[in-house]
Design a protein around this motif. Structure first.
Motif, short mmCIF file in Angstrom:
data_model
loop_
_atom_site.label_atom_id
_atom_site.label_comp_id
_atom_site.label_asym_id
_atom_site.label_seq_id
_atom_site.Cartn_x
_atom_site.Cartn_y
_atom_site.Cartn_z
N THR A 1 0.84 -1.20 0.00
CA THR A 1 0.00 0.00 0.00
C THR A 1 0.88 1.24 0.00
OG1 THR A 1 -1.70 -1.17 1.26
CG2 THR A 1 -1.86 1.23 1.18
N LEU A 2 0.67 2.08 -0.97
CA LEU A 2 1.39 3.35 -1.08
C LEU A 2 0.42 4.47 -0.72
CD1 LEU A 2 2.17 6.00 -2.96
CD2 LEU A 2 4.03 4.74 -1.89
N VAL A 3 0.79 5.32 0.24
CA VAL A 3 -0.11 6.35 0.74
C VAL A 3 0.41 7.74 0.38
CG1 VAL A 3 -1.25 7.30 2.78
CG2 VAL A 3 -0.72 4.85 2.68
N TYR A 4 -0.47 8.54 -0.24
CA TYR A 4 -0.21 9.96 -0.46
C TYR A 4 -1.02 10.75 0.58
CZ TYR A 4 0.78 8.48 -5.35
OH TYR A 4 1.24 7.87 -6.49
N TYR A 5 -0.40 11.79 1.13
CA TYR A 5 -1.18 12.67 2.00
C TYR A 5 -0.63 14.09 1.94
CZ TYR A 5 -3.65 14.78 5.84
OH TYR A 5 -4.46 15.62 6.58
N GLU A 6 -1.52 15.03 1.67
CA GLU A 6 -1.19 16.45 1.72
C GLU A 6 -2.26 17.15 2.53
OE1 GLU A 6 -0.40 18.25 -2.06
OE2 GLU A 6 0.62 16.46 -2.81
N PHE A 7 -1.81 18.03 3.41
CA PHE A 7 -2.72 18.72 4.32
C PHE A 7 -3.52 19.81 3.62
CE2 PHE A 7 -3.64 21.89 7.65
CZ PHE A 7 -4.36 21.10 8.52
N GLU A 8 -2.84 20.58 2.76
CA GLU A 8 -3.51 21.71 2.09
C GLU A 8 -2.87 21.95 0.72
OE1 GLU A 8 -6.46 24.23 1.72
OE2 GLU A 8 -6.12 23.25 3.66
N PRO A 9 -3.64 21.80 -0.38
CA PRO A 9 -5.02 21.32 -0.42
C PRO A 9 -5.07 19.82 -0.08
CG PRO A 9 -4.15 21.55 -2.63
CD PRO A 9 -3.12 22.13 -1.72
N GLU A 10 -6.13 19.41 0.56
CA GLU A 10 -6.21 18.07 1.11
C GLU A 10 -6.24 17.01 0.01
OE1 GLU A 10 -8.37 16.44 5.13
OE2 GLU A 10 -9.50 17.72 3.77
N PHE A 11 -5.34 16.06 0.16
CA PHE A 11 -5.26 14.95 -0.79
C PHE A 11 -4.84 13.70 -0.01
CE2 PHE A 11 -3.12 12.29 -3.99
CZ PHE A 11 -4.06 12.29 -5.01
N TYR A 12 -5.69 12.69 0.00
CA TYR A 12 -5.44 11.50 0.81
C TYR A 12 -5.86 10.28 -0.02
CZ TYR A 12 -5.52 8.53 5.03
OH TYR A 12 -5.31 7.54 5.97
N HIS A 13 -4.88 9.67 -0.70
CA HIS A 13 -5.13 8.54 -1.59
C HIS A 13 -4.21 7.38 -1.22
CE1 HIS A 13 -7.53 10.01 -5.25
NE2 HIS A 13 -7.63 10.95 -4.33
N SER A 14 -4.62 6.19 -1.61
CA SER A 14 -3.77 5.01 -1.49
C SER A 14 -3.75 4.25 -2.81
CB SER A 14 -4.26 4.08 -0.38
OG SER A 14 -4.00 4.61 0.89
N LEU A 15 -2.59 3.74 -3.17
CA LEU A 15 -2.45 2.82 -4.30
C LEU A 15 -2.13 1.44 -3.74
CD1 LEU A 15 -0.18 4.84 -6.79
CD2 LEU A 15 -2.68 4.81 -6.66
N TYR A 16 -2.76 0.43 -4.30
CA TYR A 16 -2.49 -0.95 -3.90
C TYR A 16 -1.71 -1.60 -5.05
CZ TYR A 16 -5.88 0.25 -0.39
OH TYR A 16 -6.54 0.88 0.64
N ILE A 17 -0.46 -1.95 -4.75
CA ILE A 17 0.51 -2.31 -5.79
C ILE A 17 0.92 -3.78 -5.64
CG2 ILE A 17 2.81 -1.78 -6.70
CD1 ILE A 17 2.40 1.08 -5.60
N HIS A 18 1.01 -4.46 -6.78
CA HIS A 18 1.49 -5.85 -6.79
C HIS A 18 2.93 -5.85 -6.27
CE1 HIS A 18 2.58 -9.86 -8.11
NE2 HIS A 18 1.32 -10.08 -8.47
N PRO A 19 3.22 -6.67 -5.24
CA PRO A 19 4.54 -6.59 -4.60
C PRO A 19 5.69 -7.10 -5.44
CG PRO A 19 3.25 -8.38 -3.67
CD PRO A 19 2.33 -7.62 -4.58
N TYR A 20 5.41 -7.79 -6.57
CA TYR A 20 6.49 -8.35 -7.39
C TYR A 20 6.57 -7.68 -8.76
CZ TYR A 20 5.90 -11.94 -3.82
OH TYR A 20 5.77 -12.60 -2.63
N THR A 21 5.44 -7.29 -9.33
CA THR A 21 5.43 -6.74 -10.69
C THR A 21 5.33 -5.21 -10.72
OG1 THR A 21 3.02 -6.84 -10.96
CG2 THR A 21 4.29 -8.84 -11.47
N GLY A 22 4.82 -4.60 -9.64
CA GLY A 22 4.64 -3.16 -9.62
C GLY A 22 3.34 -2.70 -10.25
#
Length: 384
Positions: free
Chosen positions: A87-108
């Motif tokens: 799980t790759l997590v992006y977070y920014e307070f302002e402007p608010e951005f809170y996303h996650s990417l779910y990535i294959h651990p071997y292929t990307g």
């Protein structure tokens, strides 16, 4: 009696000012309690066949993340169990951005993406913390309304307390008859239910205030004898050495997996600046965060750096540290497992009824139906 009258007036005034906020916060709190359980039932879990090849490193994951969102700040990368995606997590307070990417651990390969501020639970969270209003307006409105609600809980106990002991039983049990009117039933629901849940409602409200007001957080911590910094802070690194050919951050995963073979999740946070240490957060027990270990490493040499906050290895936590670290898990009931969540759910649900029944009490007293005049009263009016 004079004191009670003044308390009653204060109780009504504060209730009218904050009732809607308390109702929304309570209902959204009910929904949030079982977030993980509901998501497990409604979302299809992604399972990855375990391979003998090595997992993608944090540096490789970082490149995938920048390719997907080039200008977004990466918060961290989470390595879970062997058959789970990274799980790759992006977070920014302002402007608010809170996303996650779910990535294959071997292929990307990016297997899924989640916007934590959207969907059902994103909507619930925004309602709970800021009433779906802009942060600058909604968050202060929520925190001050809940602080007032705590005052109301104490004033409610003063109003509930019977003048004579013989009347105590009437305040503890519902004694409804077929002839009992709705106003009496509404009063009993407000007073009796309010009494039974006030202690737990106070705990849920106060733990929310600890997260909302820094002065309350510090008051609790230092009042319990704490000596560290209760605010989350990443220490500065010690070294200015030239990085090795292989980025040091990539070696941390193997180090942590050896040290925590039973760990549920290992989250590696990318340093925000060249001077910040690498934070590694190890979740030891599924469903709670209070006993997680927070470790800090020099991003060039991987020398461990000691922090001066409550967010440290859990074995180093003292009483005040543990109490503050348990705050969120207490707030959502997770500290007691599924039983604790059930209790938190029903306490929040019943708390949501208090503004409703309180408003009906106020409305009923202000709009009493005029009683029919007796024949004697009518004659007296006619003679005037």
């Amino acid at each position: 009696m004079r004191i009670k009258k003044k308390v009653l007036q204060l109780h009504k005034l504060l209730g009218l000012l904050t009732g809607l906020v308390v109702f929304i916060v309570s209902v959204t709190g009910c929904c949030w309690v079982f977030k993980s359980e509901i998501q497990q039932l409604t979302q299809t879990a992604i399972h990855i066949p375990v391979e003998s090849s090595p997992l993608l490193t944090p540096t490789q994951i970082e490149k995938i993340a920048h390719k997907k969102y080039p200008n977004r700040l990466i918060h961290g990368v989470i390595y879970g169990q062997a058959d789970e995606p990274i799980t790759l997590v992006y977070y920014e307070f302002e402007p608010e951005f809170y996303h996650s990417l779910y990535i294959h651990p071997y292929t990307g390969e990016i297997l899924a993406e989640e916007n934590h501020l959207g969907g059902f639970f994103g909507t619930v969270l925004r309602g709970h913390v800021r009433l779906w209003l802009p942060k600058a307006i909604g968050e202060p409105l929520v925190r001050w309304s809940i602080l007032i609600f705590v005052v109301m809980l104490f004033s409610g106990i003063i109003l509930w307390w019977p003048k004579k002991k013989k009347h105590l039983n009437q305040r503890l049990k519902f004694k409804w008859k077929p002839s009992t009117g709705w106003k009496r039933k509404n009063f009993d629901l407000h007073a009796i239910l309010g009494f039974y849940i006030c202690g737990l409602a106070l705990i849920l409200s106060f733990t929310g205030l600890v997260m909302s007001f820094e002065w309350i957080q510090k008051g609790v911590y230092f009042g319990l004898g704490g000596t560290k910094n209760p605010t989350y802070e990443i220490p500065q690194q010690l070294s200015e050495a030239i990085p090795a050919d292989r980025p040091a951050i990539d070696r941390l995963l193997g180090m942590m997996q050896k040290e925590y073979p039973q760990g549920e999740k290992i989250e590696i946070h990318y340093p925000y600046t060249d001077k910040d240490c690498i934070l590694v957060e190890v979740v030891r027990t599924e469903g709670v965060i209070y006993n997680a270990d927070y470790r800090y490493f020099d991003q060039r040499t991987l020398e461990e750096v000691k922090g001066n906050t409550i967010y440290d290895a859990y074995k180093n936590a003292h009483l005040a540290d543990k109490v503050l670290r348990m705050n969120y898990d207490i707030h959502v009931g997770a500290i007691g497992g599924i039983a604790g969540k059930i209790i938190a759910f029903f306490v929040s649900l019943l708390t949501a009824t208090l503004p409703l029944s309180g408003f009906m009490l106020w409305y009923g007293r202000r709009h009493k139906k005029s009683r029919k005049k007796s024949s004697k009263e009518k004659k007296a009016l006619e003679l005037k």
